[in-house]
Scaffold this motif. Structure first.
Motif, short mmCIF file in Angstrom:
data_model
loop_
_atom_site.label_atom_id
_atom_site.label_comp_id
_atom_site.label_asym_id
_atom_site.label_seq_id
_atom_site.Cartn_x
_atom_site.Cartn_y
_atom_site.Cartn_z
N GLU A 29 1.34 7.30 -6.59
CA GLU A 29 0.27 8.18 -6.96
C GLU A 29 0.90 9.72 -6.48
O GLU A 29 0.86 10.54 -7.40
CB GLU A 29 -1.14 7.94 -6.17
N ARG A 82 0.90 4.18 -2.81
CA ARG A 82 0.64 5.59 -2.49
C ARG A 82 1.74 6.50 -2.98
O ARG A 82 1.39 7.62 -3.37
CB ARG A 82 0.51 5.85 -0.92
N LYS A 90 0.59 -1.23 -0.06
CA LYS A 90 -0.02 0.05 0.18
C LYS A 90 0.74 1.25 -0.09
O LYS A 90 0.63 2.29 -0.71
CB LYS A 90 -0.94 -0.04 1.06
N THR A 91 1.98 1.23 0.96
CA THR A 91 2.89 2.27 0.71
C THR A 91 3.41 2.66 -0.43
O THR A 91 3.54 3.99 -0.99
CB THR A 91 3.87 2.24 2.03
#
Length: 387
Positions: free
Chosen positions: A130, A127, A123-124
């Motif tokens: 993005e 992120r 997930k990191t």
């Protein structure tokens, strides 16, 4: 007077010698010729036989496995009956699994932790990708996040491998049959400490439906047998092998010759022949000594003479007396082959139609005149009878 006296003795000697010589020549002239010997002969004709070669053999299992533990632990249960038939994969023994189950639980927890870290790192990394698109973070921070995610993935793989290994060790707590067959005597009992890679085995499993018969033969004899095999019509013919047990009884099942070894033993100069024999009733046990009879691929005509007709020299060389066209005994050297009942197969030295002398042999000498009283023909039944 003295001269006459001196001539008396030589004169008497001369006269005596002349008389003796005359008598000796007369006795020699009057000595009768040796009378012909009366004999019986065997008219040789080929007998159709499928010869066999007898060799000592030892029974060996087609498959035999020694069961040993692969991990250390206290033996908890023996789950098979000694002497029973087992299948590959059947559990024979069970070790106390507490320690190995604990290792599995620990590995599962470590894997769960690694999976959580992997999910967080994933997930990191997403992120930061993005944020990089919006130019709200640096390229370096995004690459560091991707690297952390890959490290988390590697950690998951490591923890998964540790769990797999722990499960393997746990499965080894159940000692299973490596092959199907008859399980033997158990050499351990419940409560014994077993160790991984120990030299002593727990039990053995032997496949008994078929067994091997290993036979030893000299390299010279093997060469002769192979040469004889090459002269047969069918090179791929199955070669039957029959068995005689230690008590002299004939085993019911007939096997077949499998192969001969390609190496000659340095210590014995022999070659190993191996046959496979059916063993449905478990009569043949591994380690048992037997006599194996290897049959030739096909039947052929052979010249056979009675053993009693064969004479041997001081060196053991065999020969035989035959009657020639002049009704005289002729001594012929021969080469013997297989023993057939009370007879010998003659490989060399005789031909079809020879008249072999079978009686009065002890009195016969080479070139003796003979009178044939009776003729008989070669028959296997005659040679193998006990008369």
């Amino acid at each position: 007077m003295s001269l006459l006296h001196s001539l008396k003795v030589p004169l008497c000697l001369i006269l005596s010698s002349t008389l003796l010589l005359g008598c000796g020549e007369q006795a020699k002239d009057q000595r009768p010729d040796t009378a012909p010997l009366h004999v019986d002969v065997l008219d040789l004709t080929p007998t159709t036989l499928r010869l066999t070669t007898e060799l000592p053999g030892r029974i060996a299992a087609v498959k035999q496995a020694e069961v040993r533990p692969q991990v250390t632990g206290i033996l908890k249960n023996r789950l098979y009956k000694e002497g029973s038939q087992v299948k590959a994969g059947d559990v024979l023994y069970e070790l106390d699994p507490i320690t190995y189950q604990s290792n599995v639980n620990s590995a599962q927890a470590q894997l769960a932790k690694a999976l959580t870290s992997e999910e967080t790192a994933r997930k990191t990394a997403i992120r930061y990708r993005e944020l990089l698109k919006k130019k709200l973070t640096s390229q370096q921070d995004s690459e560091d996040a991707d690297a952390a995610f890959k490290e988390a993935q590697a950690e998951v793989a490591i923890r998964q491998a540790e769990l797999d290994y722990a499960n393997i060790e746990l499965s080894y707590a159940k000692i299973k049959a490596p092959i199907s067959g008859q399980a033997g005597l158990s050499l351990v009992s419940e409560g014994s400490l077993l160790t991984a890679e120990q030299s002593s085995y727990l039990t053995t499993i032997v496949q008994t439906a078929n067994v091997y018969v290993d036979m030893q033969q000299s390299s010279l004899a093997i060469t002769k047998i192979r040469k004889e095999f090459f002269t047969f019509t069918d090179k791929n013919a199955e070669i039957p092998v029959s068995i005689t047990l230690e008590d002299g009884s004939v085993y019911d099942e007939v096997g077949r010759l499998e192969f001969s070894d390609t190496l000659v033993s340095d210590s014995t100069g022999t070659v190993t022949l191996r046959a496979i024999v059916p063993n449905p009733d478990n009569i043949l046990l591994a380690g048992m000594y037997v006599r194996a009879h290897i049959s030739m691929p096909e039947a052929r005509g052979y010249l056979i003479v009675p053993q009693s007709a064969v004479v041997r020299s001081q060196s053991g060389e065999p020969s035989i007396f035959v009657v020639n066209q002049d009704n005289k005994a002729v001594k012929k050297p021969i080469v013997l082959g297989n023993e057939i009942g009370n007879g010998w197969v003659v490989k060399e030295g005789l031909v079809d139609g020879d008249q072999v002398i079978i009686t009065n042999i002890i009195n016969i000498k080479n070139n003796n005149a003979v009178v044939i009283d009776s003729n008989t023909e070669t028959t296997v039944t005659a040679l193998t009878s006990e008369d």
